[in-house]
Every structure is written in C-alpha cells, then in structure tokens.
Design a protein around this motif. Structure first.
Motif, mmCIF file in Angstrom:
data_model
loop_
_atom_site.group_PDB
_atom_site.id
_atom_site.type_symbol
_atom_site.label_atom_id
_atom_site.label_comp_id
_atom_site.label_asym_id
_atom_site.label_seq_id
_atom_site.Cartn_x
_atom_site.Cartn_y
_atom_site.Cartn_z
ATOM 1 N N PHE A 80 64.467 46.749 111.958
ATOM 2 C CA PHE A 80 63.943 45.506 111.389
ATOM 3 C C PHE A 80 64.780 44.310 111.851
ATOM 4 O O PHE A 80 64.244 43.275 112.270
ATOM 5 N N ALA A 81 66.105 44.460 111.772
ATOM 6 C CA ALA A 81 66.980 43.339 112.133
ATOM 7 C C ALA A 81 66.755 42.907 113.588
ATOM 8 O O ALA A 81 66.613 41.710 113.883
ATOM 9 N N LEU A 82 66.674 43.875 114.486
ATOM 10 C CA LEU A 82 66.554 43.520 115.906
ATOM 11 C C LEU A 82 65.175 42.948 116.232
ATOM 12 O O LEU A 82 65.044 42.104 117.121
ATOM 13 N N LEU A 102 75.730 51.754 105.924
ATOM 14 C CA LEU A 102 76.929 50.955 106.203
ATOM 15 C C LEU A 102 77.225 50.898 107.698
ATOM 16 O O LEU A 102 77.551 49.835 108.242
ATOM 17 N N HIS A 103 77.069 52.024 108.380
ATOM 18 C CA HIS A 103 77.371 52.034 109.820
ATOM 19 C C HIS A 103 76.316 51.293 110.631
ATOM 20 O O HIS A 103 76.636 50.685 111.656
ATOM 21 N N ALA A 104 75.065 51.317 110.178
ATOM 22 C CA ALA A 104 74.019 50.542 110.866
ATOM 23 C C ALA A 104 74.346 49.047 110.747
ATOM 24 O O ALA A 104 74.257 48.295 111.726
ATOM 25 N N CYS A 105 74.752 48.631 109.559
ATOM 26 C CA CYS A 105 75.106 47.221 109.351
ATOM 27 C C CYS A 105 76.316 46.843 110.196
ATOM 28 O O CYS A 105 76.349 45.770 110.817
ATOM 29 N N ASP A 106 77.284 47.726 110.226
ATOM 30 C CA ASP A 106 78.501 47.486 110.988
ATOM 31 C C ASP A 106 78.185 47.294 112.482
ATOM 32 O O ASP A 106 78.711 46.391 113.142
ATOM 33 N N GLN A 107 77.277 48.121 112.984
ATOM 34 C CA GLN A 107 76.879 48.014 114.397
ATOM 35 C C GLN A 107 76.208 46.659 114.665
ATOM 36 O O GLN A 107 76.461 46.021 115.690
ATOM 37 N N GLU A 109 76.730 43.940 113.118
ATOM 38 C CA GLU A 109 77.763 42.892 113.092
ATOM 39 C C GLU A 109 78.564 42.901 114.388
ATOM 40 O O GLU A 109 78.768 41.864 115.009
ATOM 41 N N LYS A 110 79.005 44.106 114.781
ATOM 42 C CA LYS A 110 79.933 44.202 115.928
ATOM 43 C C LYS A 110 79.260 43.938 117.261
ATOM 44 O O LYS A 110 79.852 43.369 118.156
ATOM 45 N N HIS A 111 78.020 44.383 117.397
ATOM 46 C CA HIS A 111 77.391 44.330 118.726
ATOM 47 C C HIS A 111 76.252 43.329 118.858
ATOM 48 O O HIS A 111 75.823 43.036 119.958
ATOM 49 N N PHE A 112 75.717 42.832 117.750
ATOM 50 C CA PHE A 112 74.523 41.979 117.867
ATOM 51 C C PHE A 112 74.651 40.642 117.140
ATOM 52 O O PHE A 112 73.668 39.932 116.977
ATOM 53 N N GLY A 113 75.853 40.331 116.666
ATOM 54 C CA GLY A 113 76.094 39.001 116.092
ATOM 55 C C GLY A 113 75.484 38.761 114.721
ATOM 56 O O GLY A 113 75.298 37.607 114.316
ATOM 57 N N GLU A 115 75.501 38.820 110.519
ATOM 58 C CA GLU A 115 76.499 38.742 109.448
ATOM 59 C C GLU A 115 75.962 39.536 108.277
ATOM 60 O O GLU A 115 74.779 39.416 107.941
ATOM 61 N N VAL A 116 76.832 40.344 107.677
ATOM 62 C CA VAL A 116 76.401 41.207 106.568
ATOM 63 C C VAL A 116 77.239 40.900 105.339
ATOM 64 O O VAL A 116 78.467 40.834 105.416
ATOM 65 N N THR A 117 76.563 40.710 104.209
ATOM 66 C CA THR A 117 77.279 40.573 102.936
ATOM 67 C C THR A 117 77.224 41.921 102.235
ATOM 68 O O THR A 117 76.137 42.454 102.000
ATOM 69 N N TYR A 118 78.392 42.481 101.961
ATOM 70 C CA TYR A 118 78.476 43.757 101.239
ATOM 71 C C TYR A 118 78.752 43.430 99.777
ATOM 72 O O TYR A 118 79.882 43.054 99.425
ATOM 73 N N LEU A 119 77.719 43.536 98.950
ATOM 74 C CA LEU A 119 77.876 43.140 97.552
ATOM 75 C C LEU A 119 78.857 44.055 96.829
ATOM 76 O O LEU A 119 78.808 45.281 97.006
ATOM 77 N N PRO A 120 79.693 43.470 95.975
ATOM 78 C CA PRO A 120 80.527 44.332 95.120
ATOM 79 C C PRO A 120 79.617 44.966 94.066
ATOM 80 O O PRO A 120 78.476 44.534 93.891
ATOM 81 N N ILE A 121 80.111 45.968 93.392
ATOM 82 C CA ILE A 121 79.312 46.566 92.316
ATOM 83 C C ILE A 121 80.046 46.398 90.990
ATOM 84 O O ILE A 121 81.243 46.120 90.976
#
Ligand code: PLP
Length: 376
Positions: A80-82, A102-107, A109-113, A115-121
C-alpha cells in the motif's frame, strides 16, 4: 505432552486434514491451467474465496490468498505504501505489533524515505484513541493496529480506531487480526485491510489471506503471472486455499461455544498465579482469555520454558518469532513493566482443546519450579 502454545500454532483439525488430503490427491491441477484438471482446482479455489467473502460480508474480489500472515502484513504495509506514496509518506502503527509489521515499516523508513510513528501503548497494553488522533499528519496514508496482541492477549479498540480514522482522516486502516479470528468478532466492513492466518485457527500452515477493499491499490511484492488478480504472482497453493473457507467457517462457528470454556481455564490459572509468591500476571484483566502472560520473578523466561518442557508442558517464552533472540519482551517493556518482568515472562496460550486437568498439571509444575528457584 501438554500443549499450551496455541497462539504460536494450532494442530490441524481432522475435518480440514481429511479435506486437504482429498484435495491434494484429486485436485492437483495448476489452477491457471486451461485443461479440465486445472479448471477444477480453479473452480474450487474460487468457491472457497466466495465463501470466505460471505463469512466476512465482503466481496470475493476483496479476498487474496497468501502464504502466511507475515506475507499479508508485509504486503498490506509495503504494497500500500509504495503504491500510494504520491499521497504522503507517513505511517502510524504501534510499538508492539508483530515483527512482520514492524520490520515492514522499518524497511520503508530505511530504504524508501517513509516516516513511521510507533505509538506507545497504555499500561494495559493497548492503543489510546487520543494518542492515535494526535499522531496524524497531513501526509499520513496508513494506520496499522493489531486486534489482539500475541504476547499478552490485550484487545485493541478496533471499532473506535476505525471510526476515528474514517471520520477524521483520509488514511487507510489495516488490522492484523491473526490472534483474534475465531475468538472475537471483527468489524471487517469497517476496516480497509485485514490479515488472517490459517494455522492459528486449526488450518494448514503456509496459508493466509489478506482482505483488501476493492478501491485500494497495492504494489505486488511477488511479481508473476495473472494469479490473485495479477497482483500476487506464483502458482496458487490451491489445496490450502480451497480448505481455507472450511477452516474459517469452523473457527467462526465454534467461537461462541468455546469462549466460556477457555475463560474458565484462564480464571483458574489467574487465581492460582495470584496465590503464588513472586509471580506477576502481565496480561490485562480484560485480555482475550486464550493468552495469559505471567512472570516468575526468580525464574528467567528460558529457564522456566525449559523446566516446563522437562515436565512435558509446552509454552512460549514470548512470541515464537522472537524465540531465538535473548528473551526480552518488547511488548512487556512497552507496557512499562520493567526489565525483570520482561525477561522473566512466559506466554501460556489456551484452546477449546485444553482440559482442566492440563491446567491443573501446569499449576502444579509452576508451583514446584517457582518453589525450587525461589529458595535457591
Ligand atoms: N501476526 C500476529 C499477531 C501473529 O501472532 C503472528 C504469528 O505468530 C503473525 C502475524 C505471523 O503469522 P504467520 O506465521 O502466518 O506468518
């Protein structure tokens, strides 16, 4: 052995195994072949897709077969993001999602510019709606929140999240419902994408779906032929796809009948743990009863897991996908439970198959181990 690790995977149901074996034997054709044997596989697979859609009250064109929930989560997020990054590059998720999210989001961020907000719980292990609301930006395109946490059983307010996201933002809402299906109701029609795995509901391993609303575009992660509407290539695993509908139907039918039984087992365990010294119950009081997370403050997670294993009882030290790393639960840490609790936790997960005798055996074993290590 006493198996109490159903959140990790479940044994296949006899009816599903029988159906699967028959399909493997008889309908072995490639569902994309134009001959009779291929067409028969295709017909059964499409019938299964239509039945799944009916069980979810959505349309068949919105159901996609995948190889596992990790693939469905990766596809929902990266696909969806891409495909939609021209609309914005901000994603919101929680810090306690499954590693595949988490790893999909990390990828991204690292490779496609992105930004991800990781909400606290919260300390009960769930998302706070106000915190979610405040995390939105003009460029937020996607939110991903799990329905039930796989380590604690904490239940997120999915309906409230969906309502807020759809009424107040233009973002798309994805839910990882892997630990929820067959246990609680999911408002599928209010969510844009949902991940479901067969092996958590007494079906086949290597089998999952992604429900995705028709109007959403996803970039394929697996390029190939015309399979799955041309957006998920690879020869269809027709046998597991064909039995998915039956797997889901049985899981949903059983939901109402078995909840009370599992709740009673969970209540018995909680009572016993409350009476033991130096044991904390980490799952919130209103968690799904199928998952109970506890810490023995004098016994590290791995030691406890091994000691129970030696007594013929199978549990997890945390989520199975992290079991080869040092036993430190990022979920319990995010709940603010501190280092001792998060390195001393075990996850007990229950099923309609679990008996009270098994629970009593677990309690006895836990008391013995807790006593042995407590006095060392
Ligand atoms: N999401 C959650 C919440 C899970 O608990 C799991 C498995 O433990 C997965 C996703 C991944 O499932 P699969 O094994 O089908 O990839």
């Amino acid at each position: 052995m006493i198996y109490l690790d159903y959140a990790s995977t479940t044994p296949i149901r006899k009816e599903i195994l029988d159906a699967y074996q028959k399909v493997l034997r008889v309908y072995y054709g490639n569902a994309d072949s134009l001959h009779q044997i291929g067409r028969e596989s295709q017909k059964l697979m499409e019938k299964s897709r239509a039945q799944i859609a009916q069980l979810f009250s959505v349309s068949a064109s919105e159901i996609f077969f995948t190889s596992c929930a990790s693939e469905s989560n990766s596809w929902a997020i990266k696909g969806f993001a891409l495909a939609n990054m021209y609309r914005g590059k901000h994603i919101i998720t929680t810090c306690v999602e499954h590693s595949s999210v988490l790893h999909a989001c990390d990828q991204l961020e690292k490779h496609f510019g992105f930004e991800v907000t990781y909400l606290p719980i919260t300390k009960e292990g769930i998302v706070n709606i106000e915190t979610l609301k405040q995390a939105f930006r003009k460029d937020t395109i996607l939110v991903s929140v799990m329905a039930v946490n796989n380590e604690t059983g904490a239940l997120n307010p999915i309906e409230e999240c969906a309502k807020m996201i759809h009424e107040q933002t233009r973002a798309v809402f994805h839910v990882d419902a892997v630990q929820a299906v067959g246990k609680i109701n999911i408002p599928y029609e209010q969510i844009d994408m949902v991940t479901v795995s067969a092996h958590k509901i007494y079906g086949c391993k290597g089998s999952a779906i992604l429900y995705k609303k028709d109007n959403l575009s996803l970039l394929p992660l697996i390029n190939g032929g015309q399979q799955e509407s041309g957006i998920r290539g690879g020869t269809s695993n027709a046998p597991v796809n064909i039995v998915f509908a039956k797997t889901l139907r049985l899981a949903l039918e059983e939901q109402g009948n078995t909840y009370a039984h599992v709740k009673q087992l969970n209540d018995t365990l909680r009572q016993a743990f409350r009476e033991m010294d130096d044991v904390t119950i980490n799952s919130p009081n209103d968690a799904l009863p199928h998952i109970l997370n506890v810490s023995f403050l004098h016994v590290g997670s791995e030691i406890m897991l091994n000691a129970l294993n030696e007594r013929g009882i199978c549990v997890s030290a945390q989520s199975t996908c992290s079991s080869h790393k040092k036993a430190h639960s990022y979920v319990l840490s995010a709940m603010g439970l501190g280092d001792v609790i998060s390195t001393h936790a075990i996850r007990i997960s229950l099923s309609y198959l679990t008996t009270m005798e098994e629970i009593q055996a677990l309690i006895k074993a836990c008391k013995e181990i807790n006593h042995d290590y407590g006095t060392k």
